[in-house]
Design a protein around this motif. Sequence first.
Motif, short mmCIF file in Angstrom:
data_model
loop_
_atom_site.label_atom_id
_atom_site.label_comp_id
_atom_site.label_asym_id
_atom_site.label_seq_id
_atom_site.Cartn_x
_atom_site.Cartn_y
_atom_site.Cartn_z
N LYS A 1 0.85 -1.18 0.00
CA LYS A 1 0.00 0.00 0.00
C LYS A 1 0.89 1.25 0.00
O LYS A 1 1.81 1.35 0.80
CB LYS A 1 -0.89 -0.05 1.25
N PRO A 2 0.62 2.21 -0.89
CA PRO A 2 1.46 3.40 -0.98
C PRO A 2 1.46 4.19 0.33
O PRO A 2 0.43 4.37 0.97
CB PRO A 2 0.80 4.22 -2.09
N SER A 3 2.65 4.67 0.70
CA SER A 3 2.76 5.43 1.95
C SER A 3 4.02 6.28 1.89
O SER A 3 4.80 6.21 0.96
CB SER A 3 2.82 4.48 3.14
N SER A 4 4.21 7.09 2.95
CA SER A 4 5.38 7.95 3.04
C SER A 4 5.75 8.13 4.50
O SER A 4 4.87 8.16 5.37
CB SER A 4 5.06 9.31 2.41
N SER A 33 1.34 5.32 16.75
CA SER A 33 1.63 5.06 15.34
C SER A 33 1.72 6.34 14.52
O SER A 33 2.01 6.29 13.34
CB SER A 33 0.56 4.14 14.74
N VAL A 34 1.46 7.50 15.13
CA VAL A 34 1.54 8.77 14.41
C VAL A 34 2.59 9.70 15.01
O VAL A 34 2.45 10.90 14.99
CB VAL A 34 0.16 9.47 14.31
N ALA A 35 3.65 9.15 15.54
CA ALA A 35 4.75 9.95 16.06
C ALA A 35 5.63 10.42 14.90
O ALA A 35 5.58 9.85 13.81
CB ALA A 35 5.56 9.11 17.04
N PRO A 36 6.46 11.45 15.11
CA PRO A 36 7.37 11.88 14.04
C PRO A 36 8.20 10.71 13.53
O PRO A 36 8.69 9.90 14.30
CB PRO A 36 8.26 12.92 14.73
N GLY A 37 8.34 10.62 12.21
CA GLY A 37 9.09 9.53 11.60
C GLY A 37 8.24 8.30 11.31
O GLY A 37 8.75 7.28 10.89
N SER A 38 6.94 8.40 11.52
CA SER A 38 6.03 7.29 11.27
C SER A 38 5.71 7.17 9.79
O SER A 38 5.85 8.12 9.03
CB SER A 38 4.72 7.47 12.03
N GLN A 39 5.24 5.99 9.39
CA GLN A 39 4.80 5.72 8.03
C GLN A 39 3.32 6.10 7.93
O GLN A 39 2.51 5.66 8.74
CB GLN A 39 4.96 4.23 7.74
N PHE A 40 2.96 6.93 6.95
CA PHE A 40 1.58 7.35 6.74
C PHE A 40 1.11 6.88 5.37
O PHE A 40 1.81 7.05 4.38
CB PHE A 40 1.46 8.87 6.82
N ASN A 41 -0.08 6.29 5.32
CA ASN A 41 -0.67 5.85 4.05
C ASN A 41 -1.20 7.05 3.28
O ASN A 41 -1.39 8.13 3.83
CB ASN A 41 -1.82 4.86 4.32
N THR A 67 -1.42 15.06 5.21
CA THR A 67 -2.01 14.59 3.96
C THR A 67 -0.89 14.04 3.07
O THR A 67 0.05 14.75 2.76
CB THR A 67 -2.75 15.73 3.23
N VAL A 68 -1.01 12.77 2.70
CA VAL A 68 -0.04 12.14 1.80
C VAL A 68 -0.74 11.95 0.45
O VAL A 68 -1.79 11.32 0.38
CB VAL A 68 0.43 10.77 2.36
N LYS A 69 -0.14 12.56 -0.60
CA LYS A 69 -0.71 12.47 -1.94
C LYS A 69 0.31 11.89 -2.89
O LYS A 69 1.50 12.01 -2.67
CB LYS A 69 -1.11 13.87 -2.44
N ASP A 70 -0.17 11.29 -3.95
CA ASP A 70 0.69 10.81 -5.03
C ASP A 70 0.38 11.69 -6.23
O ASP A 70 -0.59 11.48 -6.94
CB ASP A 70 0.40 9.34 -5.33
#
Length: 118
Positions: A1-4, A33-41, A67-70
């Motif tokens: 699943k795409p993430s950043s 799971s939302v601390a700095p340096g976490s992976q976001f979908n 907000t993570v966008k492609d």
Amino acid sequence: KPSSVVHWQAYNQEVLKQQGSDDDFDVVYSDASVAPGSQFNLGRTAVTYQLKDKSGNEITKCDFIITVKDDEAPQIQCPGDIYIMTEYNKDRAMVKWIQPEVFDNGGQEVQLQQIGGP
């Protein structure tokens, strides 16, 4: 699943002490799971911070949205032009080529469709 992976500057008690602050606080994330340096979908994720004193009393809190966008379009890699000689007294030739490759930086499935040619 795409993430950043997303980084941001969070409250840092050690830095404040080095700067001469004698405040004694605990920072509580809304979710580990939302601390700095976490992976976001892909999509939007809400992050909430709470600042509590050592007795556990909330002093203040803040919220923000990540907000993570492609925004990068998928890419296609086509074979080069093909030049074929016909056989003697023939007006046709059999031609084969390798199907183009497609790539998406977000890992999404990309559908390739031939819309021209034989």
